[in-house]
Every structure is written in C-alpha cells, then in structure tokens.
Design an enzyme around this catalytic site. Structure first.
Site, PDB file in Angstrom:
ATOM      1  N   GLY A   1      -2.667 -12.264  17.320  1.00 35.66           N
ATOM      2  CA  GLY A   1      -2.436 -13.659  17.716  1.00 35.66           C
ATOM      3  C   GLY A   1      -1.023 -14.090  17.352  1.00 35.66           C
ATOM      4  O   GLY A   1      -0.332 -14.763  18.132  1.00 35.66           O
TER       5      GLY A   1
ATOM      6  N   LYS B   1       1.402 -12.493  19.734  1.00 40.46           N
ATOM      7  CA  LYS B   1       1.390 -13.198  21.030  1.00 40.46           C
ATOM      8  C   LYS B   1       2.200 -14.493  20.928  1.00 40.46           C
ATOM      9  O   LYS B   1       3.048 -14.783  21.769  1.00 40.46           O
ATOM     10  CB  LYS B   1      -0.062 -13.494  21.415  1.00 40.46           C
ATOM     11  CG  LYS B   1      -0.214 -14.291  22.670  1.00 40.46           C
ATOM     12  CD  LYS B   1      -1.699 -14.396  23.040  1.00 40.46           C
ATOM     13  CE  LYS B   1      -1.917 -15.419  24.124  1.00 40.46           C
ATOM     14  NZ  LYS B   1      -2.461 -16.687  23.623  1.00 40.46           N
TER      15      LYS B   1
ATOM     16  N   ALA C   1      -1.865   0.338  12.827  1.00 38.97           N
ATOM     17  CA  ALA C   1      -2.144   1.576  12.095  1.00 38.97           C
ATOM     18  C   ALA C   1      -3.613   1.908  12.296  1.00 38.97           C
ATOM     19  O   ALA C   1      -4.492   1.305  11.690  1.00 38.97           O
ATOM     20  CB  ALA C   1      -1.841   1.382  10.611  1.00 38.97           C
TER      21      ALA C   1
ATOM     22  N   SER D   1      -5.403  -2.577   5.028  1.00 36.65           N
ATOM     23  CA  SER D   1      -6.824  -2.210   5.002  1.00 36.65           C
ATOM     24  C   SER D   1      -7.079  -1.428   3.725  1.00 36.65           C
ATOM     25  O   SER D   1      -6.239  -0.628   3.320  1.00 36.65           O
ATOM     26  CB  SER D   1      -7.189  -1.311   6.188  1.00 36.65           C
ATOM     27  OG  SER D   1      -8.534  -0.874   6.054  1.00 36.65           O
TER      28      SER D   1
ATOM     29  N   TYR E   1     -15.116   1.551   8.000  1.00 35.09           N
ATOM     30  CA  TYR E   1     -13.715   1.861   8.303  1.00 35.09           C
ATOM     31  C   TYR E   1     -13.573   2.295   9.761  1.00 35.09           C
ATOM     32  O   TYR E   1     -12.752   1.761  10.502  1.00 35.09           O
ATOM     33  CB  TYR E   1     -13.250   2.966   7.365  1.00 35.09           C
ATOM     34  CG  TYR E   1     -11.772   3.208   7.380  1.00 35.09           C
ATOM     35  CD1 TYR E   1     -10.881   2.296   6.822  1.00 35.09           C
ATOM     36  CD2 TYR E   1     -11.251   4.368   7.957  1.00 35.09           C
ATOM     37  CE1 TYR E   1      -9.511   2.529   6.833  1.00 35.09           C
ATOM     38  CE2 TYR E   1      -9.887   4.603   7.968  1.00 35.09           C
ATOM     39  CZ  TYR E   1      -9.022   3.684   7.409  1.00 35.09           C
ATOM     40  OH  TYR E   1      -7.668   3.920   7.418  1.00 35.09           O
TER      41      TYR E   1
ATOM     42  N   GLY F   1       0.827  -1.211   0.000  1.00 31.88           N
ATOM     43  CA  GLY F   1       0.000   0.000   0.000  1.00 31.88           C
ATOM     44  C   GLY F   1       0.857   1.256   0.000  1.00 31.88           C
ATOM     45  O   GLY F   1       2.093   1.204   0.047  1.00 31.88           O
TER      46      GLY F   1
ATOM     47  N   GLY G   1      -3.508  -2.857  -2.666  1.00 35.06           N
ATOM     48  CA  GLY G   1      -2.063  -2.620  -2.751  1.00 35.06           C
ATOM     49  C   GLY G   1      -1.596  -2.779  -4.196  1.00 35.06           C
ATOM     50  O   GLY G   1      -2.231  -3.479  -4.989  1.00 35.06           O
TER      51      GLY G   1
ATOM     52  N   LYS H   1     -11.670   0.115  12.751  1.00 33.10           N
ATOM     53  CA  LYS H   1     -10.459   0.615  13.417  1.00 33.10           C
ATOM     54  C   LYS H   1     -10.696   0.806  14.910  1.00 33.10           C
ATOM     55  O   LYS H   1      -9.783   0.612  15.720  1.00 33.10           O
ATOM     56  CB  LYS H   1     -10.011   1.926  12.772  1.00 33.10           C
ATOM     57  CG  LYS H   1      -9.483   1.770  11.345  1.00 33.10           C
ATOM     58  CD  LYS H   1      -8.139   1.035  11.299  1.00 33.10           C
ATOM     59  CE  LYS H   1      -7.530   1.074   9.907  1.00 33.10           C
ATOM     60  NZ  LYS H   1      -6.243   0.348   9.816  1.00 33.10           N
TER      61      LYS H   1
END
Ligand code: UDP
Length: 337
Positions: free
Chosen positions: A121, A124, A133, A89, A164, A24, A50, A168
């Site tokens: 995940g 972690k 972002a 995104s 959006y 992107g 992208g 977010k």
C-alpha cells in the site's frame, strides 16, 4: 563478475529506500549494501527477532535512520520513497528445535500478510518500486528436483511450517495482484537457505546450532537420518543477487540460492572438521520431523539468465567466516589460522 549495464539503470541514482526487517540477518546486510551504493535507507524493525547490534555500526550515518515499528501496523512515511523492500518476518519455524526459540506463529502470519499489505500500500501511494523477500519454503516438501520457479509447491496448509509457508505464498499472491491491478513495479525473490555473520545464535537453525555445538566440543544433533539435503548460500552472494534483481524490471519470482546440494550429515561432518570437533554427531528422532523438506536445491537458470548472477563463495570459506563471527559473539578467543 560484471553487472550488465542495463541492470544498473535506476530512475534516480540516489534512492530513498524503506527496508522492513532492517535489523535482521539479511536485512542488515542489505542495508549495508544499499548504503554502499549511495542510497538513503529508512530501516524499519520492531526488534521482535531483529537485533539492534546488527545495525550498531550505522549509528551516526547520515544516510540511515531507524524506524522502530511493527510492519503489521499502518506505516506512515512523509518523504517520497523510491523503493520498498519487505524483509520483515520471524524466520521459518523449525518444529524439531528443542532450543525454545520463540515460536511466533501469529506474528509470522501477520508479517507475511498484513506486513506485505501495508508495504505494498505504501509502495502504491508513493509510486515506489517494491521487492518481496519470499522463500524456497513456498515449494514446501518439493516433489520435483531441483526447484525451478514454475514449480507450484507441495505445502501442508495446517502443518507446523504452514505459518511461514502460507504467509509467504499469500505475500507473493498479493504482490502479483498489486502489480497486475495497480501497476506497482514489483519483484519477488525466493531465498534459499542462507548463512553468514549476524545469523541469530538462538534461532534453532542448522548453521548456528551445529557451529555452537562444535565450538563447545559436543556432538552435532542431526534431526532424522541426516540424508535430507539443503543448498547453502553465503550471505554476500545472496545480497548481490537481490541487488541485481532490484535493478531489473523482472516481476516474476526469481530463485536466489546456491545450487550445490549437500546432505545435512555431510554438512555436519564439514563443520566438525572446520571447528576441529572430535565429538562426531548424534541423531535425534522426534515426531515433529514429519514436515521437514527432504530435498531442497534451487534451479538458478533464471537468475543466471536475467541477472548474470551465480554464487561465488565456496561453502567452506563462508563457514569459516561464520565460525569466526560466532566465536566472537560467544566471547571465544580468535582462531589462529
Ligand atoms: N537440522 C538438524 N539439526 C539441527 C537443526 C536443523 O539436523 O540442530 C536440520 C533440519 O531438520 C533440516 C535442516 O537441518 O533438515 C535445515 O534446518 P533449518 O532449520 O536450518 O532450515 P530449513 O529446514 O528451514 O531449511
């Protein structure tokens, strides 16, 4: 600008970093910066919005590799990751845009929700650090001005921009939950309007729209009165702020954007002047303009205090670089300055 020494300390001088949304506009610039700092980057992208051209110059770079995948599907990386940056995104939808840019409401929600869940995940599992972002859109159509990080926002949960905004906002909540429950070292950057080379020409946003119209010698289409404001940050400033945030231990959201506010009408006049476009402006009123935030300006006190950061690039200088990029993309001759 001198970066405070404490900000430059990382666990490993060379980190293995997974960056989602690497192809992107912002992802590709961030990729360049991370590589320049000596890190190794795995760039993940599914190329829905992208552009492979944004990464073409990295072909053959031994420190970069591409992983073509949708961030909303399970992500498997076997090598030990040090850092995950989640930038994937589709851009926020502009409901008034007549350009027909693919409106991707469900993909947008999935990238913000499932994409953040998968990336966290992974962080972690790898004991990696994580940076989200996020966006000034979490403030919706703000009722306080300028917007500081402690403002809760004014969002319509079912409006055209909600896919959006709410994705977010969920992503921020999930990031905080992983920080609080699992102890993941997380960061949240709230990105305000940013412009520069590698912006998509067809995403319906104001910068590519206006520049292309000006280069074609057409009047610039202002949605509504043009009294609405935005604060435009040049991409190199934004990337500097993000890199500094990456290197801190700050887990609460930090606004990164240029605090110089301009009306869309003045912005149009500046672009016409820089492109020497004599055709002026035209005004478009449609019933989809209802949720267009009327004022937007970041309060960057936290960024100044925590990161020692503030924008350096003048809007006109940034616009000239962006105009040159768009001329080149459109196959127009290079400007003689
Ligand atoms: N805008 C405009 N003409 C255009 C495209 C956008 O007047 O051709 C306006 C839009 O209504 C908004 C501002 O410019 O008020 C910024 O729009 P953009 O989509 O770039 O960003 P966002 O609204 O997400 O900040």
């Amino acid at each position: 600008m001198i970066i405070p020494e404490t900000l430059l300390k990382t666990e490993r001088p060379v980190m293995l970093i997974l960056l989602t949304g690497a192809a992107g506009f912002l992802g590709s610039h961030l990729c360049d910066r991370l590589l320049k700092e000596g890190h190794q980057v795995i760039g993940l992208d599914n190329f829905v919005t992208g552009d492979p051209a944004n990464l073409k110059h990295l072909e053959g770079n031994p420190n970069f590799r591409l992983m073509e995948q949708d961030v909303s599907a399970f992500i498997q990386v076997d090598e030990p990751l040090d850092y995950i940056l989640h930038f994937a995104s589709p851009a926020s939808p502009n409901p008034a845009s007549p350009l027909g840019y693919p409106n991707l409401p469900i993909q947008t929600l999935k990238a913000g929700a499932l994409g953040t869940y998968n990336s966290l995940g992974l962080a972690k599992a790898h004991k990696a650090r994580f940076l989200l972002a996020s966006t000034s859109e979490v403030y919706g159509d703000p009722t306080v001005h300028p917007q500081s990080e402690d403002y809760w926002g004014n969002c319509d949960p079912i409006g055209p921009r909600s896919v959006y905004d709410e994705a977010k906002r969920f992503a921020e909540a999930l990031t905080m939950a992983y920080h609080n429950v699992h102890g993941v070292r997380t960061h949240i950057v709230r990105i305000f309007n940013t412009f520069g080379p590698r912006m998509r020409l067809d995403d319906g946003r104001v910068v590519p729209n206006f520049i292309q119209q000006a280069l074609r010698g057409e009047p610039l289409t202002i949605y509504g009165t043009g009294e609405q404001t935005r604060s435009f940050c040049y991409v190199s400033d934004l990337i500097e702020g993000i890199y500094r945030l990456m290197m801190t231990d700050e887990h609460l959201p930090v606004n990164i954007g240029n605090p110089i506010e301009t009306s869309i009408k003045d912005f149009a006049l500046t672009i016409n002047e820089l492109c020497q476009n004599p055709s002026g402006i035209s005004t478009i009123f449609t019933d989809t303009l209802g949720d267009d935030p009327q004022r937007r300006q970041p309060d960057i006190t936290r960024a100044r205090n925590i990161l020692g950061w503030e924008p350096q690039v003048e809007m006109r200088d940034g616009l000239n670089l962006t105009i040159d990029y768009m001329r080149q993309k459109l196959g127009l001759p290079t400007r003689q300055v």
